[in-house]
Design a protein around this motif. Sequence first.
Motif, mmCIF file in Angstrom:
data_model
loop_
_atom_site.group_PDB
_atom_site.id
_atom_site.type_symbol
_atom_site.label_atom_id
_atom_site.label_comp_id
_atom_site.label_asym_id
_atom_site.label_seq_id
_atom_site.Cartn_x
_atom_site.Cartn_y
_atom_site.Cartn_z
ATOM 1 N N LEU A 23 6.193 -1.545 -2.633
ATOM 2 C CA LEU A 23 6.938 -2.584 -1.921
ATOM 3 C C LEU A 23 8.266 -2.796 -2.631
ATOM 4 C CD1 LEU A 23 4.061 -5.233 -1.526
ATOM 5 C CD2 LEU A 23 4.842 -3.616 0.217
ATOM 6 N N GLY A 24 9.364 -2.699 -1.916
ATOM 7 C CA GLY A 24 10.662 -2.960 -2.507
ATOM 8 C C GLY A 24 11.308 -1.722 -3.089
ATOM 9 N N ASP A 25 12.399 -1.959 -3.829
ATOM 10 C CA ASP A 25 13.181 -0.861 -4.384
ATOM 11 C C ASP A 25 13.800 -1.317 -5.707
ATOM 12 O OD1 ASP A 25 14.454 1.669 -4.445
ATOM 13 O OD2 ASP A 25 16.295 0.768 -3.682
ATOM 14 N N GLY A 26 13.698 -0.471 -6.719
ATOM 15 C CA GLY A 26 14.257 -0.797 -8.022
ATOM 16 C C GLY A 26 13.295 -0.444 -9.131
ATOM 17 N N PRO A 27 13.519 -0.953 -10.341
ATOM 18 C CA PRO A 27 12.615 -0.679 -11.456
ATOM 19 C C PRO A 27 11.200 -1.150 -11.151
ATOM 20 C CG PRO A 27 14.653 -1.674 -12.233
ATOM 21 C CD PRO A 27 14.673 -1.777 -10.739
ATOM 22 N N PRO A 28 10.190 -0.527 -11.766
ATOM 23 C CA PRO A 28 8.802 -0.815 -11.383
ATOM 24 C C PRO A 28 8.274 -2.133 -11.924
ATOM 25 C CG PRO A 28 8.841 0.719 -13.210
ATOM 26 C CD PRO A 28 10.273 0.534 -12.791
ATOM 27 N N LEU A 29 7.429 -2.746 -11.126
ATOM 28 C CA LEU A 29 6.591 -3.864 -11.553
ATOM 29 C C LEU A 29 5.203 -3.571 -10.997
ATOM 30 C CD1 LEU A 29 5.947 -6.665 -12.706
ATOM 31 C CD2 LEU A 29 6.801 -7.668 -10.559
ATOM 32 N N ALA A 30 4.272 -3.163 -11.872
ATOM 33 C CA ALA A 30 2.905 -2.903 -11.433
ATOM 34 C C ALA A 30 2.224 -4.227 -11.099
ATOM 35 C CB ALA A 30 2.135 -2.156 -12.512
ATOM 36 N N VAL A 43 1.107 -10.056 -2.669
ATOM 37 C CA VAL A 43 2.485 -10.023 -3.193
ATOM 38 C C VAL A 43 3.500 -9.504 -2.189
ATOM 39 C CG1 VAL A 43 1.696 -9.814 -5.586
ATOM 40 C CG2 VAL A 43 2.222 -7.729 -4.273
ATOM 41 N N GLY A 44 3.118 -9.386 -0.924
ATOM 42 C CA GLY A 44 4.084 -8.937 0.074
ATOM 43 C C GLY A 44 5.293 -9.844 0.166
ATOM 44 N N GLU A 45 5.060 -11.155 0.217
ATOM 45 C CA GLU A 45 6.183 -12.110 0.258
ATOM 46 C C GLU A 45 6.942 -12.112 -1.055
ATOM 47 O OE1 GLU A 45 6.001 -16.019 2.241
ATOM 48 O OE2 GLU A 45 3.856 -15.602 2.449
ATOM 49 N N LEU A 46 6.236 -11.984 -2.171
ATOM 50 C CA LEU A 46 6.910 -11.960 -3.471
ATOM 51 C C LEU A 46 7.909 -10.810 -3.528
ATOM 52 C CD1 LEU A 46 7.141 -13.002 -6.429
ATOM 53 C CD2 LEU A 46 5.336 -11.372 -7.010
ATOM 54 N N ALA A 47 7.522 -9.648 -3.024
ATOM 55 C CA ALA A 47 8.410 -8.487 -3.043
ATOM 56 C C ALA A 47 9.719 -8.772 -2.319
ATOM 57 C CB ALA A 47 7.710 -7.283 -2.421
ATOM 58 N N LEU A 55 7.448 -3.086 -6.399
ATOM 59 C CA LEU A 55 6.096 -3.521 -6.756
ATOM 60 C C LEU A 55 5.129 -2.393 -6.416
ATOM 61 C CD1 LEU A 55 7.707 -6.164 -6.829
ATOM 62 C CD2 LEU A 55 5.706 -7.318 -5.889
ATOM 63 N N LEU A 56 4.307 -2.014 -7.388
ATOM 64 C CA LEU A 56 3.385 -0.889 -7.254
ATOM 65 C C LEU A 56 1.972 -1.358 -7.555
ATOM 66 C CD1 LEU A 56 5.489 1.623 -9.381
ATOM 67 C CD2 LEU A 56 5.326 1.616 -6.888
ATOM 68 N N GLY A 57 1.033 -1.090 -6.665
ATOM 69 C CA GLY A 57 -0.337 -1.526 -6.923
ATOM 70 C C GLY A 57 -1.350 -0.727 -6.140
ATOM 71 N N LEU A 58 -2.598 -0.869 -6.527
ATOM 72 C CA LEU A 58 -3.728 -0.237 -5.861
ATOM 73 C C LEU A 58 -4.626 -1.312 -5.267
ATOM 74 C CD1 LEU A 58 -4.832 2.348 -8.599
ATOM 75 C CD2 LEU A 58 -3.597 2.868 -6.476
ATOM 76 N N ASP A 59 -4.986 -1.171 -4.006
ATOM 77 C CA ASP A 59 -6.018 -2.034 -3.448
ATOM 78 C C ASP A 59 -7.354 -1.678 -4.086
ATOM 79 O OD1 ASP A 59 -4.343 -3.436 -1.731
ATOM 80 O OD2 ASP A 59 -4.676 -2.048 -0.062
ATOM 81 N N TYR A 60 -8.112 -2.689 -4.486
ATOM 82 C CA TYR A 60 -9.404 -2.439 -5.119
ATOM 83 C C TYR A 60 -10.394 -1.866 -4.107
ATOM 84 C CZ TYR A 60 -7.574 -5.914 -8.480
ATOM 85 O OH TYR A 60 -6.806 -6.616 -9.371
#
Length: 272
Positions: A23-30, A43-47, A55-60
């Motif tokens: 989500l988003g563009d730029g340096p990573p935030l896991a 975190v969709g709205e946070l992005a 924002l990079l993440g895995l759904d559990y």
Amino acid sequence: MEIHSAPRTPSPAAEPVHPLVRLGDGPPLAVAHGAGGGIVANVGELAEHLPGRTLLGLDYPGVDGQIPQTPLTLDRLADDLVAATVAEGHDRFPLLGVSLGSAVAVTAALRHPERITALVLTVGFARPDAQSTAFARLYQDLALADREQDLARLLVLCSGSPGALAGIDDVDAAVAATVADGAGRHRALATHMDLVLRVDLSAADLAQVRQPSLVVGAGADRIVLPSSTRALAQAVPGARHVELPDAGHIFAGDEVAVWAGHVARFLDEHDR
């Protein structure tokens, strides 16, 4: 305890790992999401309020509606997230956790200290308190009994702030929307609540955190007691603590913008 202070290799695969969500563009935030949630949901709205970050993440396991074959563990979730982010080409990166995801984030920081540059722990806890225990067990009971309407009422009642509840004109419509959002996945998501009940970050574990840390609490949280998030902040060495006094467990509207502001300022200062 399943946390280790030394770096560890990723745990052997026991469940398929979902694709990395970006989500988003730029340096990573896991990102490690909360129980019953998902990356986009949490975190969709946070992005949208962090335009300079990806924002990079895995759904559990369980988010896709498939019941996991083996119990979830903090170690496995942490290892999978770190491995996926490294595979994306990022050797070092900050990590944000939401609720249960805060315990995943701390675990990742302890197991992979060479990878994690900073931590943002949002509405997190070191172990389940009376409120989160009651919520997790009731969620499990309702989900396993296929009482989706009642489970939706629980989520509407507890997830947001009193202010958000005051803004609901049609409770039945809100419940119906929550049922639709669950789409029959709650039996699978109940496995997340099992992990919530097993979280146990000791004072000794938390004292080993060496990354700069921001702990964000919610003063009107009705899933995790605000005192539990404050205690987490006190236990992490040097952690900065901020609290949104009127926010509930799930930030919404202007609360997301305030959250994003704290995150952006902290990362500008500490993500080197």
